[in-house]
Design an enzyme around this catalytic site. Structure first.
Site, PDB file in Angstrom:
ATOM      1  N   LYS A  12      60.761  53.453  77.128  1.00  0.00           N
ATOM      2  CA  LYS A  12      59.553  52.630  77.169  1.00  0.00           C
ATOM      3  C   LYS A  12      58.897  52.767  78.536  1.00  0.00           C
ATOM      4  CE  LYS A  12      61.321  49.237  79.978  1.00  0.00           C
ATOM      5  NZ  LYS A  12      60.825  48.905  81.351  1.00  0.00           N
ATOM      6  N   GLY A 103      64.031  52.363  84.998  1.00  0.00           N
ATOM      7  CA  GLY A 103      63.008  51.468  84.479  1.00  0.00           C
ATOM      8  C   GLY A 103      62.435  51.908  83.150  1.00  0.00           C
ATOM      9  N   SER A 108      68.772  49.406  77.083  1.00  0.00           N
ATOM     10  CA  SER A 108      68.252  48.428  76.122  1.00  0.00           C
ATOM     11  C   SER A 108      67.845  49.106  74.820  1.00  0.00           C
ATOM     12  CB  SER A 108      67.045  47.697  76.724  1.00  0.00           C
ATOM     13  OG  SER A 108      67.431  46.932  77.841  1.00  0.00           O
ATOM     14  N   ASP A 141      64.981  43.205  77.652  1.00  0.00           N
ATOM     15  CA  ASP A 141      64.156  44.281  77.107  1.00  0.00           C
ATOM     16  C   ASP A 141      64.578  44.701  75.701  1.00  0.00           C
ATOM     17  OD1 ASP A 141      62.546  44.391  79.317  1.00  0.00           O
ATOM     18  OD2 ASP A 141      63.393  46.234  80.141  1.00  0.00           O
TER      19      ASP A 141
END
Length: 298
Positions: A12, A103, A108, A141
């Site tokens: 993401k 990041g 997740s 997340d």
């Protein structure tokens, strides 16, 4: 159904990330837009007959029992009905492509894809909302990956609303260092009072130019190579923004050809700049996707 192979767990990007406050329990309140990209880990699930959850792939720095993949599988197994296939257990193999500590949400995403895939493989029958709630206990997340669409997120990241993002290509710059999220959020001078807004406020704006990442200044202050990367990219005429708590940066483009041209320009510059080549270990071109590859599995 005995197995599920080549299950995608996409990375993401946070197109912006504002820190709007802090709760009494220490958790930070955020506003962000998430979108997915086609850079993805791949997971493989095979039923067992002994009830055990086994990760068959060694992942350096990630002990078996602490891995979000294993924790997600055990969590689902604990909540599944006794008559479901969860009692059989599962072996999980992992093909990691998403850099850790970048990041990009790799851990997740792996957890979310594990919940979605095992919900299907074990026949648990849980709803999307139930899987999101389970995912939230694993990490802030995780729910957006289960939600499965580009989203405007608020709270600690769990309050989600679908927010389609215009089609774009991205160049992701992967630093040679990783960043611990907790370290960045603990930075004393972190901006924690950015004004809240509603989705209507960025309607009609270029979402790729909207706002900022409040965590970027903190991460750059804590980790000097990140500040050097930003300055070096700016010297090449590239405005890059950090995703999440770092350490990866990205630049957005309307077309894949533009993104590829940027990647080639950066890689040529790296070849003639030995110091910069120590800061950036990888330059990746990826495509934005508004819907998770497993969306229709729930």
């Amino acid at each position: 159904m005995k197995s599920l192979h080549d299950v995608a767990a996409p990375a993401k990007l946070n197109l912006f990330l504002h820190v709007t406050g802090r709760r009494a329990d220490g958790y930070h309140l955020l506003q962000t837009v998430f979108t997915f990209v086609d850079l993805a880990d791949r997971l493989h699930f095979t039923l067992r007959d002994d009830g055990r959850i086994v990760r068959s792939t060694d992942i350096p720095g990630v002990p078996h029992d602490q891995d979000l993949i294993v924790r997600a599988a055990r969590l689902l197994q604990q909540h599944a009905a006794p008559q479901s296939g969860a009692a059989a257990g599962v072996t999980i193999a992992v093909d990691k492509q998403i850099p850790a500590g970048g990041g990009l949400g790799g851990g997740s995403s792996d957890a979310a894809s594990t919940l979605i895939a095992l919900n299907r493989l074990w026949g648990c029958g849980f709803s999307r909302e139930t899987l999101q709630a389970l995912g939230l206990t694993l990490g802030a997340d995780v729910p957006v990956f289960v939600f499965g669409e580009s989203a405007f997120a608020q709270g600690v990241g769990e309050a989600l609303a679908a927010c389609p993002v215009p089609q774009a290509s991205y160049v992701v710059f992967v630093p040679a260092i990783s960043v611990a999220t907790a370290t960045v959020f603990a930075y004393p001078d972190l901006t924690r009072d950015t004004k809240s807004f509603i989705m209507h406020d960025f309607a009609g704006h270029d979402i790729h130019q909207f706002g900022r990442n409040d965590l970027q200044a903190a991460a750059c202050a804590l980790f000097k190579p990140l500040s050097l990367i930003v300055g070096w990219l700016e010297s090449l005429g590239i405005q890059a923004r950090m995703t999440g708590s770092g350490a990866c940066f990205f630049a957005s483009f309307d077309t894949a050809d533009q993104a590829q041209a940027c990647r080639q320009r950066v890689e040529s510059a790296l070849a003639s700049h030995p110091e910069a080549s120590q800061w950036i270990k990888q330059v990746v071109v990826c495509q934005g996707i508004n819907r998770h590859p497993l969306y229709n599995w729930i």
